[in-house]
Design a protein around this motif. Sequence first.
Motif, PDB file in Angstrom:
ATOM      1  N   LYS A  86     -22.522  47.131  12.347  1.00  0.00           N
ATOM      2  CA  LYS A  86     -22.478  48.547  11.939  1.00  0.00           C
ATOM      3  C   LYS A  86     -21.180  49.195  12.427  1.00  0.00           C
ATOM      4  O   LYS A  86     -20.563  49.985  11.721  1.00  0.00           O
ATOM      5  N   ALA A  87     -20.775  48.832  13.652  1.00  0.00           N
ATOM      6  CA  ALA A  87     -19.533  49.395  14.210  1.00  0.00           C
ATOM      7  C   ALA A  87     -18.338  48.947  13.369  1.00  0.00           C
ATOM      8  O   ALA A  87     -17.432  49.745  13.083  1.00  0.00           O
ATOM      9  N   ILE A  88     -18.345  47.677  12.938  1.00  0.00           N
ATOM     10  CA  ILE A  88     -17.236  47.177  12.112  1.00  0.00           C
ATOM     11  C   ILE A  88     -17.213  47.919  10.773  1.00  0.00           C
ATOM     12  O   ILE A  88     -16.161  48.335  10.284  1.00  0.00           O
ATOM     13  N   GLU A  89     -18.401  48.135  10.222  1.00  0.00           N
ATOM     14  CA  GLU A  89     -18.475  48.866   8.943  1.00  0.00           C
ATOM     15  C   GLU A  89     -17.938  50.291   9.114  1.00  0.00           C
ATOM     16  O   GLU A  89     -17.110  50.758   8.320  1.00  0.00           O
ATOM     17  N   ALA A  90     -18.373  50.952  10.202  1.00  0.00           N
ATOM     18  CA  ALA A  90     -17.950  52.330  10.436  1.00  0.00           C
ATOM     19  C   ALA A  90     -16.443  52.415  10.671  1.00  0.00           C
ATOM     20  O   ALA A  90     -15.811  53.444  10.423  1.00  0.00           O
ATOM     21  N   ASP A  91     -15.883  51.292  11.159  1.00  0.00           N
ATOM     22  CA  ASP A  91     -14.452  51.249  11.469  1.00  0.00           C
ATOM     23  C   ASP A  91     -13.641  50.783  10.247  1.00  0.00           C
ATOM     24  O   ASP A  91     -12.505  50.321  10.388  1.00  0.00           O
ATOM     25  N   GLY A  92     -14.258  50.808   9.071  1.00  0.00           N
ATOM     26  CA  GLY A  92     -13.537  50.468   7.852  1.00  0.00           C
ATOM     27  C   GLY A  92     -13.685  49.023   7.406  1.00  0.00           C
ATOM     28  O   GLY A  92     -13.025  48.583   6.478  1.00  0.00           O
ATOM     29  N   GLY A  93     -14.535  48.269   8.124  1.00  0.00           N
ATOM     30  CA  GLY A  93     -14.825  46.892   7.690  1.00  0.00           C
ATOM     31  C   GLY A  93     -13.695  45.904   7.988  1.00  0.00           C
ATOM     32  O   GLY A  93     -13.614  44.856   7.355  1.00  0.00           O
ATOM     33  N   ASP A  94     -12.848  46.236   8.962  1.00  0.00           N
ATOM     34  CA  ASP A  94     -11.702  45.371   9.267  1.00  0.00           C
ATOM     35  C   ASP A  94     -12.136  44.217  10.179  1.00  0.00           C
ATOM     36  O   ASP A  94     -12.031  44.284  11.406  1.00  0.00           O
TER      37      ASP A  94
END
Length: 428
Positions: A277-285
């Motif tokens: 979820k954190a990666i998604e919130a951070d733009g999926g990078d």
Amino acid sequence: MAKTATLEIEGKKYEFPLVEGTENEVAIDIKNLRASTNGYITLDSGYKNTGSCESAITFLDGEQGILRYRGYAIEELAEKADFLEVAYLLIFGELPTKEQSDKFHNDIKKESAVDEDVKKILDAFPKAAHPMGVISSLTSALTAFNPSSVNVNSEEDMYKSVVRILGKMPVLVAWTMRKKQGLPLDYGDNSLGYVENLLKMMFSRPNSCYVQNPVLVNAMDKLLILHADHEQNCSTSTVRIVGSSHAGLFASISAGISALWGPLHGGANQAVLEMLKAIEADGGDTKKYMAKAKDKSDPFRLMGFGHRVYKNFDPRARIIKKAADQVLHDLGIEDPILEIAKGLEKEALEDQYFVDRKLYPNVDFYSGIIYRAMEIPVEMFTVMFAIGRLPGWIAQWREMRLRKEPIGRPRQLYIGETKRSFVPIEER
Ligand code: ACO
């Protein structure tokens, strides 16, 4: 002639017997090491090389990615068996006949009511309490409500404890979740199968009739089977070591639940989802997070990757990845988090850092995506693992009791101060 290993210490040789398992694994039996060498012990922090017991329950070959319960391949059990059959197999050693299976399930159903006073304990927890802490406490409290469970020398009382905890755990799990959500408690329905009943108790609403979804029932059944045992991992070793003091089954399992809670063990399934979820919130990078995982000055680890024993694909992860695809497809859900997980996996499998260290996705990498699709709250993920692992803990505890294993008590190498004299406070 029996095979032996020779140890040489300061020119003196000592022989130790080799013990061979049924899958040709070999152990050096050092039971007499300390006595015969006049005080030498082995040092093996994290027990990377130490066999704590002989066990006939689960076979795991981490190099080849093999997992079998009582000789049956995990892939076959996940496809063909149901959870209670697997529980019976793990605990009693053989797949049950129809008659044995019916009796086992009926005995569990008879024990599926929880004393009303347990609700008072549940009520005392704040809503924000982590469900793993609540479940561990409630499991321990079961001893107070079922005092005969501490009699670990009677096979009859052991059996009663086994069916009791299998009967009551789904209630405790469902109630813990409902209490957090502010929902009235559900007492279940004994006309349902074990997994159906668990789902009903978790998801029924007070103002509507709960309708079973076979996709969810199948997925849950499979997840529970895949988690059911994994030989001497952190929580199972905890259960065995607590039980080795002749503590009862419920107390031992409560300790196992606490051990499972940590993010390096069962808590990883929650940590994986939070990471995705954190990666998604951070733009999926995903590349950024791959770099963080490899950076030794950064404490970040790719959760759901790596395993103490598997240096190859975790066979459970393969099955769960397929199941995640299936469940999301059948439920008509498109979850961007599944794509992020697949992307991370692909990058990791091609990355030299992960290749060199033989880091592959473990059981927890995809399980959270299925739990999320089932609308199970993230904080409950490790609890779902615990209910799956219950038969394994029971089987391992029972095996330890029946084999009359001695109390678990490791040695240590003392590296502290040598003898010194007390200094009065005014002179320090
Ligand atoms: N991300 C990045 N690097 C990792 C990871 C990871 N997930 N896992 C291991 N490594 C690296 C370590 O930094 C170490 O590198 P080094 O040799 O350069 O120092 C090397 O791989 C070996 O790792 P260890 O921590 O020594 O391996 P160990 O067997 O002690 O740990 C563990 C296994 C705890 C599972 C670890 O891989 C990890 O922390 N994984 C993430 C948490 C996780 O998914 N846990 C669930 C495990 S499955 C279960 O319990 C149900």
